[in-house]
Design a protein around this motif. Structure first.
Motif, PDB file in Angstrom:
ATOM      1  N   GLN A 231     -27.400 -43.905  -6.668  1.00 15.29           N
ATOM      2  CA  GLN A 231     -26.951 -42.838  -7.573  1.00 15.29           C
ATOM      3  C   GLN A 231     -28.009 -42.507  -8.619  1.00 15.29           C
TER       4      GLN A 231
ATOM      5  N   GLY B  52     -28.650 -35.515 -11.250  1.00 20.32           N
ATOM      6  CA  GLY B  52     -28.965 -34.092 -11.295  1.00 20.32           C
ATOM      7  C   GLY B  52     -28.538 -33.308 -10.062  1.00 20.32           C
ATOM      8  N   VAL B  53     -28.018 -33.993  -9.036  1.00 21.00           N
ATOM      9  CA  VAL B  53     -27.538 -33.298  -7.841  1.00 21.00           C
ATOM     10  C   VAL B  53     -26.239 -32.588  -8.192  1.00 21.00           C
ATOM     11  N   ASP B  54     -26.144 -31.336  -7.794  1.00 25.29           N
ATOM     12  CA  ASP B  54     -24.916 -30.581  -7.984  1.00 25.29           C
ATOM     13  C   ASP B  54     -24.003 -30.811  -6.782  1.00 25.29           C
ATOM     14  N   TYR B  55     -22.794 -31.291  -7.062  1.00 24.20           N
ATOM     15  CA  TYR B  55     -21.811 -31.528  -6.011  1.00 24.20           C
ATOM     16  C   TYR B  55     -20.838 -30.359  -5.961  1.00 24.20           C
TER      17      TYR B  55
ATOM     18  N   ALA C  42     -22.353 -31.575  -2.238  1.00 22.48           N
ATOM     19  CA  ALA C  42     -23.714 -31.587  -1.708  1.00 22.48           C
ATOM     20  C   ALA C  42     -23.710 -32.158  -0.289  1.00 22.48           C
TER      21      ALA C  42
ATOM     22  N   THR D 138     -29.147 -32.489   1.491  1.00 19.30           N
ATOM     23  CA  THR D 138     -29.478 -32.223   0.091  1.00 19.30           C
ATOM     24  C   THR D 138     -29.661 -33.535  -0.665  1.00 19.30           C
TER      25      THR D 138
ATOM     26  N   THR E   5     -20.595 -32.729   3.978  1.00 16.86           N
ATOM     27  CA  THR E   5     -20.737 -32.424   2.563  1.00 16.86           C
ATOM     28  C   THR E   5     -19.900 -33.413   1.758  1.00 16.86           C
TER      29      THR E   5
ATOM     30  N   GLN F 263     -18.299 -35.501  -4.381  1.00 16.69           N
ATOM     31  CA  GLN F 263     -18.627 -36.145  -5.656  1.00 16.69           C
ATOM     32  C   GLN F 263     -19.417 -37.425  -5.398  1.00 16.69           C
TER      33      GLN F 263
END
Length: 90
Positions: A11, A16-19, A21, A25, A50, A53
């Motif tokens: 994690q 900064g990963v937008d979920y 995702a 990605t 995908t 969260q």
């Protein structure tokens, strides 16, 4: 099942990963963040879908799924299992 990797460490590389995702990605974000090969292998081994969260990613890495804890893959006990009380539905 994905290779063994520390979900918490993983994690850190996904900050900064937008979920939601997709797995690809997540892999790209970890590569960009300098993740080691163990983390990348674990992410590449995730099911091709995908993730809504971060906890879904952690559960998938640790071998858990819906109803499983992120730390051990064992289902969480119901309230009556914790107390030892029986529930009679009928």
């Amino acid at each position: 099942m994905p290779e063994s990797s520390d979900p918490i460490q993983t994690q850190e590389f996904l900050a900064g990963v937008d979920y939601p995702a997709h797995r690809n990605t997540l892999v790209a974000a970890a590569e960009k963040s300098g993740a080691d090969e163990d983390v990348l292998r674990a992410l590449r081994g995730l099911p091709d879908r995908t993730y809504g969260q971060p906890t879904e990613v952690s559960q998938a890495i640790s071998g858990g799924g819906p109803g499983a804890s992120a730390s051990g893959g064992e289902p969480e006990p119901d309230d009556d299992e914790r107390t030892g009380e029986r529930f009679d539905a009928g």
